[in-house]
Write an enzyme that holds these catalytic residues in place. Structure first.
Site, PDB file in Angstrom:
ATOM      1  CB  THR A  64      -1.152  -0.462   1.137  1.00  0.00           C
ATOM      2  OG1 THR A  64      -1.865   1.069   0.773  1.00  0.00           O
ATOM      3  CG2 THR A  64      -0.255  -0.385   2.742  1.00  0.00           C
ATOM      4  CE  LYS A  68      -1.432   0.454  -3.847  1.00  0.00           C
ATOM      5  NZ  LYS A  68      -3.120   0.461  -4.292  1.00  0.00           N
ATOM      6  N   GLY A 128      -7.909  13.100  -7.612  1.00  0.00           N
ATOM      7  CA  GLY A 128      -7.040  12.930  -7.603  1.00  0.00           C
ATOM      8  C   GLY A 128      -5.602  12.381  -8.513  1.00  0.00           C
ATOM      9  CB  ALA A 129      -3.522  12.791  -9.674  1.00  0.00           C
ATOM     10  NE  ARG A 153      -6.162  18.240  -3.470  1.00  0.00           N
ATOM     11  CZ  ARG A 153      -6.645  19.041  -2.561  1.00  0.00           C
ATOM     12  NH1 ARG A 153      -6.709  20.764  -3.113  1.00  0.00           N
ATOM     13  NH2 ARG A 153      -7.417  18.935  -2.197  1.00  0.00           N
ATOM     14  CB  THR A 154       0.542  20.129  -8.847  1.00  0.00           C
ATOM     15  OG1 THR A 154       0.759  18.490  -8.491  1.00  0.00           O
ATOM     16  CG2 THR A 154       0.221  19.645  -6.795  1.00  0.00           C
ATOM     17  NE  ARG A 157       0.513  13.776  -6.648  1.00  0.00           N
ATOM     18  CZ  ARG A 157       0.760  11.899  -6.709  1.00  0.00           C
ATOM     19  NH1 ARG A 157       1.099  11.526  -7.300  1.00  0.00           N
ATOM     20  NH2 ARG A 157       1.540  12.143  -5.447  1.00  0.00           N
ATOM     21  CE1 TYR A 217      -9.793  -0.317   5.794  1.00  0.00           C
ATOM     22  CE2 TYR A 217      -8.920  -0.082   3.282  1.00  0.00           C
ATOM     23  CZ  TYR A 217      -8.635  -0.088   4.704  1.00  0.00           C
ATOM     24  OH  TYR A 217      -7.351  -0.362   5.485  1.00  0.00           O
TER      25      TYR A 217
END
Length: 280
Positions: A64, A68, A128-129, A153-154, A157, A217
């Protein structure tokens, strides 16, 4: 006497991980009493040393954040799926000592969507990225017929997401995070951001929205997921993803398979409920 086999999940932070609960439930279902599954706090700096210290009893690892991508240089080979999004969440140690990497998040996402009746979509949005977002693109490449808008956000990304889209052959369009409320108009929204990042979007949920796949989760439901449900939209949660990708990990690591989804989901739900009750 059966030879002891070991597996574990690595990451940082890792104390919250449900992977041990799910994998142990699968081992119990399969009668693999000689298998163990643990979790270890390992960051990018500590990963090479941890890998080198493993003995022949180890069958596999789950990875995780933030590992990764950090794991890739330490492997002998990775699957086409993992290569396409530069993210490995599964390592299997073969009998001849090789370290092989795969990405079960991609087929896990597809299985979770299919379980809820989402086979195809005309377009989608990704919030998200990070590594999970790239896996989301890998899944969408197989089920999305039209454009995918990634809210980031950037610029860096955004460039990464566009690059993954090119590798996967999908039309990825980049939008600034300040416009993330526009994502909620898509028929399928996949939220891959950390806890709290999408809370401010909950007030922008439309009436009768499409499908939201929120990969968190815990805490659950997120503010966005709760608002989505209250407006009549379908919600798929992080536990669904975790279960389906873990089923595939169990198969790869143990060489065994069975009807594991229900047992693993029940174990995960029980663990979440227990953690929630002890937090009050």
């Amino acid at each position: 006497m059966s030879t002891i086999r070991r597996a574990a999940v690595l990451g940082s932070p890792i104390a919250h991980s449900l992977s041990p609960v799910l994998h142990r439930a699968a081992y119990a279902e399969l009668g693999l009493s000689h298998w163990s599954y643990d979790r270890f706090e390992v960051d990018e700096a500590g990963l090479p040393g941890f890998i080198e210290g493993l003995d022949a009893s180890w069958a596999g690892l789950s990875l995780t954040m933030p590992l990764k991508r950090a794991i890739i240089p330490l492997l002998d080979s990775i699957s086409e799926a993992a290569s396409s999004v530069e993210a490995v969440n599964t390592v299997v140690f073969t009998d001849d000592g090789r370290r092989t990497g795969d990405n079960t998040d991609i087929p896990g996402m597809i299985a979770a969507l299919r379980e809820r009746g989402v086979e195809k979509t005309d377009s989608a949005a990704v919030l998200g990225a990070g590594a999970t977002a790239s896996s989301a693109l890998g899944a969408l490449a197989q089920i999305c017929a039209g454009p995918i808008t990634a809210y980031v956000r950037t610029r860096r990304r955004g460039d990464e997401m566009r690059g993954w889209g090119e590798r996967l052959g999908v039309d990825v369009r980049i939008a600034d995070w300040v416009d993330a409320a526009q994502a909620l108009h898509a028929p399928l929204v996949i939220a891959t951001t950390p806890a709290g990042a999408t809370d401010t979007l909950s007030d922008a949920v439309l009436d009768a929205p499409g499908t939201l796949f929120d990969v968190l989760y815990t805490p659950w439901p997120t503010a966005l997921a709760a608002a989505w449900s209250s407006h009549g939209g379908a919600v798929i949660g992080g536990l669904d993803l975790l279960v389906h990708q873990a089923v595939l990990q169990v198969k790869q690591m143990t060489g065994r398979e069975g009807s594991l989804v229900d047992a693993m989901r029940a174990a995960g739900e029980a663990a979440i409920a227990s953690a929630r009750s002890t937090s009050y």
